[in-house]
Scaffold this motif. Structure first.
Motif, PDB file in Angstrom:
ATOM      1  N   GLY A  35       6.918   3.062  10.035  1.00  0.00           N
ATOM      2  CA  GLY A  35       6.794   3.521  11.412  1.00  0.00           C
ATOM      3  C   GLY A  35       7.485   2.637  12.431  1.00  0.00           C
ATOM      4  O   GLY A  35       7.541   2.979  13.624  1.00  0.00           O
ATOM      5  N   LYS A  36       7.995   1.489  12.011  1.00  0.00           N
ATOM      6  CA  LYS A  36       8.731   0.616  12.921  1.00  0.00           C
ATOM      7  C   LYS A  36      10.092   1.226  13.238  1.00  0.00           C
ATOM      8  O   LYS A  36      10.661   1.979  12.438  1.00  0.00           O
ATOM      9  CB  LYS A  36       8.917  -0.779  12.311  1.00  0.00           C
ATOM     10  CG  LYS A  36       7.632  -1.561  12.131  1.00  0.00           C
ATOM     11  CD  LYS A  36       7.013  -1.916  13.470  1.00  0.00           C
ATOM     12  CE  LYS A  36       5.793  -2.821  13.304  1.00  0.00           C
ATOM     13  NZ  LYS A  36       5.182  -3.159  14.615  1.00  0.00           N
ATOM     14  N   THR A  37      10.604   0.876  14.406  1.00  0.00           N
ATOM     15  CA  THR A  37      11.890   1.418  14.836  1.00  0.00           C
ATOM     16  C   THR A  37      12.948   0.327  14.905  1.00  0.00           C
ATOM     17  O   THR A  37      12.645  -0.874  14.845  1.00  0.00           O
ATOM     18  CB  THR A  37      11.770   2.082  16.219  1.00  0.00           C
ATOM     19  OG1 THR A  37      11.423   1.074  17.193  1.00  0.00           O
ATOM     20  CG2 THR A  37      10.712   3.172  16.217  1.00  0.00           C
ATOM     21  N   TYR A  38      14.193   0.783  15.047  1.00  0.00           N
ATOM     22  CA  TYR A  38      15.290  -0.153  15.264  1.00  0.00           C
ATOM     23  C   TYR A  38      15.175  -0.767  16.661  1.00  0.00           C
ATOM     24  O   TYR A  38      14.385  -0.338  17.496  1.00  0.00           O
ATOM     25  CB  TYR A  38      16.631   0.570  15.152  1.00  0.00           C
ATOM     26  CG  TYR A  38      16.997   1.007  13.750  1.00  0.00           C
ATOM     27  CD1 TYR A  38      17.583   0.109  12.863  1.00  0.00           C
ATOM     28  CD2 TYR A  38      16.767   2.318  13.316  1.00  0.00           C
ATOM     29  CE1 TYR A  38      17.929   0.505  11.576  1.00  0.00           C
ATOM     30  CE2 TYR A  38      17.109   2.712  12.033  1.00  0.00           C
ATOM     31  CZ  TYR A  38      17.695   1.804  11.160  1.00  0.00           C
ATOM     32  OH  TYR A  38      18.028   2.188   9.900  1.00  0.00           O
ATOM     33  N   GLY A  39      16.005  -1.759  16.895  1.00  0.00           N
ATOM     34  CA  GLY A  39      16.124  -2.389  18.203  1.00  0.00           C
ATOM     35  C   GLY A  39      17.427  -3.138  18.248  1.00  0.00           C
ATOM     36  O   GLY A  39      18.146  -3.236  17.241  1.00  0.00           O
ATOM     37  N   PRO A  40      17.791  -3.691  19.395  1.00  0.00           N
ATOM     38  CA  PRO A  40      19.079  -4.384  19.532  1.00  0.00           C
ATOM     39  C   PRO A  40      19.150  -5.628  18.665  1.00  0.00           C
ATOM     40  O   PRO A  40      18.162  -6.324  18.439  1.00  0.00           O
ATOM     41  CB  PRO A  40      19.123  -4.741  21.019  1.00  0.00           C
ATOM     42  CG  PRO A  40      17.691  -4.790  21.443  1.00  0.00           C
ATOM     43  CD  PRO A  40      16.996  -3.733  20.637  1.00  0.00           C
TER      44      PRO A  40
ATOM     45  N   LYS B 218      20.550  -1.856  28.433  1.00  0.00           N
ATOM     46  CA  LYS B 218      19.196  -1.299  28.343  1.00  0.00           C
ATOM     47  C   LYS B 218      19.172   0.098  27.720  1.00  0.00           C
ATOM     48  O   LYS B 218      18.331   0.377  26.852  1.00  0.00           O
ATOM     49  CB  LYS B 218      18.563  -1.268  29.728  1.00  0.00           C
ATOM     50  CG  LYS B 218      17.155  -0.663  29.742  1.00  0.00           C
ATOM     51  CD  LYS B 218      16.561  -0.693  31.150  1.00  0.00           C
ATOM     52  CE  LYS B 218      15.193  -0.042  31.178  1.00  0.00           C
ATOM     53  NZ  LYS B 218      14.574  -0.102  32.538  1.00  0.00           N
ATOM     54  N   GLY B 219      20.077   0.978  28.146  1.00  0.00           N
ATOM     55  CA  GLY B 219      20.046   2.358  27.679  1.00  0.00           C
ATOM     56  C   GLY B 219      20.127   2.492  26.166  1.00  0.00           C
ATOM     57  O   GLY B 219      19.202   3.039  25.533  1.00  0.00           O
ATOM     58  N   PRO B 220      21.204   1.985  25.529  1.00  0.00           N
ATOM     59  CA  PRO B 220      21.273   2.096  24.071  1.00  0.00           C
ATOM     60  C   PRO B 220      20.200   1.297  23.345  1.00  0.00           C
ATOM     61  O   PRO B 220      19.741   1.690  22.277  1.00  0.00           O
ATOM     62  CB  PRO B 220      22.686   1.584  23.747  1.00  0.00           C
ATOM     63  CG  PRO B 220      23.114   0.811  24.940  1.00  0.00           C
ATOM     64  CD  PRO B 220      22.435   1.436  26.108  1.00  0.00           C
ATOM     65  N   ALA B 221      19.773   0.178  23.922  1.00  0.00           N
ATOM     66  CA  ALA B 221      18.712  -0.617  23.288  1.00  0.00           C
ATOM     67  C   ALA B 221      17.417   0.172  23.236  1.00  0.00           C
ATOM     68  O   ALA B 221      16.715   0.193  22.215  1.00  0.00           O
ATOM     69  CB  ALA B 221      18.505  -1.926  24.050  1.00  0.00           C
TER      70      ALA B 221
END
Length: 354
Positions: free
Chosen positions: A342-347, A326-329
């Motif tokens: 404006g979109k961000t990264y994710g796992p 959860k933390g790094p995600a």
């Protein structure tokens, strides 16, 4: 054997086409491996959506969180069904892990494209299609359900109860997440029947009601109807009796705020045609992939363990890796994708050798 376990295959469709008289021990072992791959395929999309919710609280967050814990339990039950007949789960394998974006394993609902993103109306519609029953209480059916596959598995068990040995079973108390969510040894046909009922009814409800009869708190809807409530933004309520009729016309449900995680591209964020993540972002991506892969490896080792104490240790370690995702995600969801509007990264939830 690898070709039969390939995630992007048509194997479940082929297994369902086998006549009942040919659904023997080998058929059951292969079907249950595919069932585990199906259950695992739901977790990354649901987790990505849940972790994108800001803050990590509220009714919508709790509703998806309950479903995530149900799906973890379903993966465990499918694994126990496989090992009780002498099978060996394959999870830590690049061939068997889900590929995103892509289809569900085994050729199930081939028109459905499963993707990883934050919580959106589009993702909620996807989740409902994954969980859709054969005969929904509300709205019309559009696909054959995953529940039909479990029905075929149960019928094979009923034809061959002598295969049930109770070997290599994982145990974990999880009643606080739902009445049917604990992992218990499957040592009889009655145990297997109860496990299949939990998997089907938590996801689809029953033929008479959209409610989950194995709820952690009552009343609680089955997964399909929860996702449809969130999509419609209205509670599902009974509007008529004899016969019962349900409609999404109840109290409004507000969509929560979210971190704007974009859709993970095929091959991951650094795939050809996409900007390479900066070093800090890549470190976070690698951390999630490594923890996810270690979790799968540890689960596999838990089912292979020769004694209960060793199995419990591996299972505890797997849960620890799961919690550590959860933390790094969530940190990834604070880092904007270059040129991503404006979109961000994710796992990414990619399997890597550990």
């Amino acid at each position: 054997m690898t070709s039969l376990l390939e995630y992007r295959s048509n194997r479940i469709v082929e297994l369902m086409e086998e006549p009942a008289e040919r659904r023997d021990a080998d058929w059951l072992k292969e079907s249950l491996q595919q069932a585990m791959m199906l259950e695992l395929a739901t977790l990354p999309p649901y987790l990505s959506a849940m972790w994108s919710i800001e803050p990590q609280s509220g009714d919508v967050f709790q509703a998806i969180r309950r479903i995530v814990f149900d799906e973890m339990s379903h993966l465990g039950l499918a694994g126990n069904m496989l090992t009780t007949i002498g099978g060996v789960p394959r999870l830590g394998d690049v061939h068997t892990v889900p590929k995103y974006p892509g289809q569900l394993p085994g050729g199930v609902r081939p028109s459905l494209k499963v993707f990883l993103s934050g919580l959106t109306k589009e993702s909620l519609e996807l989740f409902a299609k994954i969980e859709e029953p054969d005969d929904p209480i509300a709205e019309a059916r559009s696909h054959t359900s995953i529940g039909a596959f479990y029905t075929a598995i149960l019928e094979a068990f009923q034809d061959h109860p002598e295969l049930i040995t109770g070997a290599h079973q994982l145990e974990r108390r999880m009643e606080h997440h739902g009445a049917g969510n604990s992992l218990a040894p499957l040592t009889s046909l009655a145990d297997v029947e109860a496990a299949v009922d939990v998997i089907k009814e938590q996801g689809e409800g029953t033929s008479a009601s959209p409610e989950n009869p194995h709820a952690g708190q009552s009343p609680e809807l089955a997964h399909f109807y929860v996702f449809r409530e969130l999509f419609h933004g209205r509670k599902l309520v009974k509007v008529a009796e004899n016969p019962d009729r349900w409609e999404f016309t109840g109290d409004p449900i507000a969509m929560p705020g979210t971190r704007p995680m974009g859709t993970v591209p095929e091959g991951g964020w650094g795939a050809p045609g996409h900007p390479a993540p900066d070093a800090e972002t890549q470190t976070l991506l690698d951390k999630v992939n490594q923890k996810y892969s270690q979790m799968l490896d540890l689960l596999e080792r838990a089912w292979k363990a020769e004694d209960t104490t060793t199995a419990e240790g591996f299972l505890d370690d797997a849960v620890g890796e799961m919690v550590g995702l959860k933390g790094p995600a969530r940190l990834l969801m604070l880092r904007e994708v270059p040129g991503g509007g404006g979109k961000t990264y994710g796992p990414e939830f990619r399997y890597v050798e550990t």
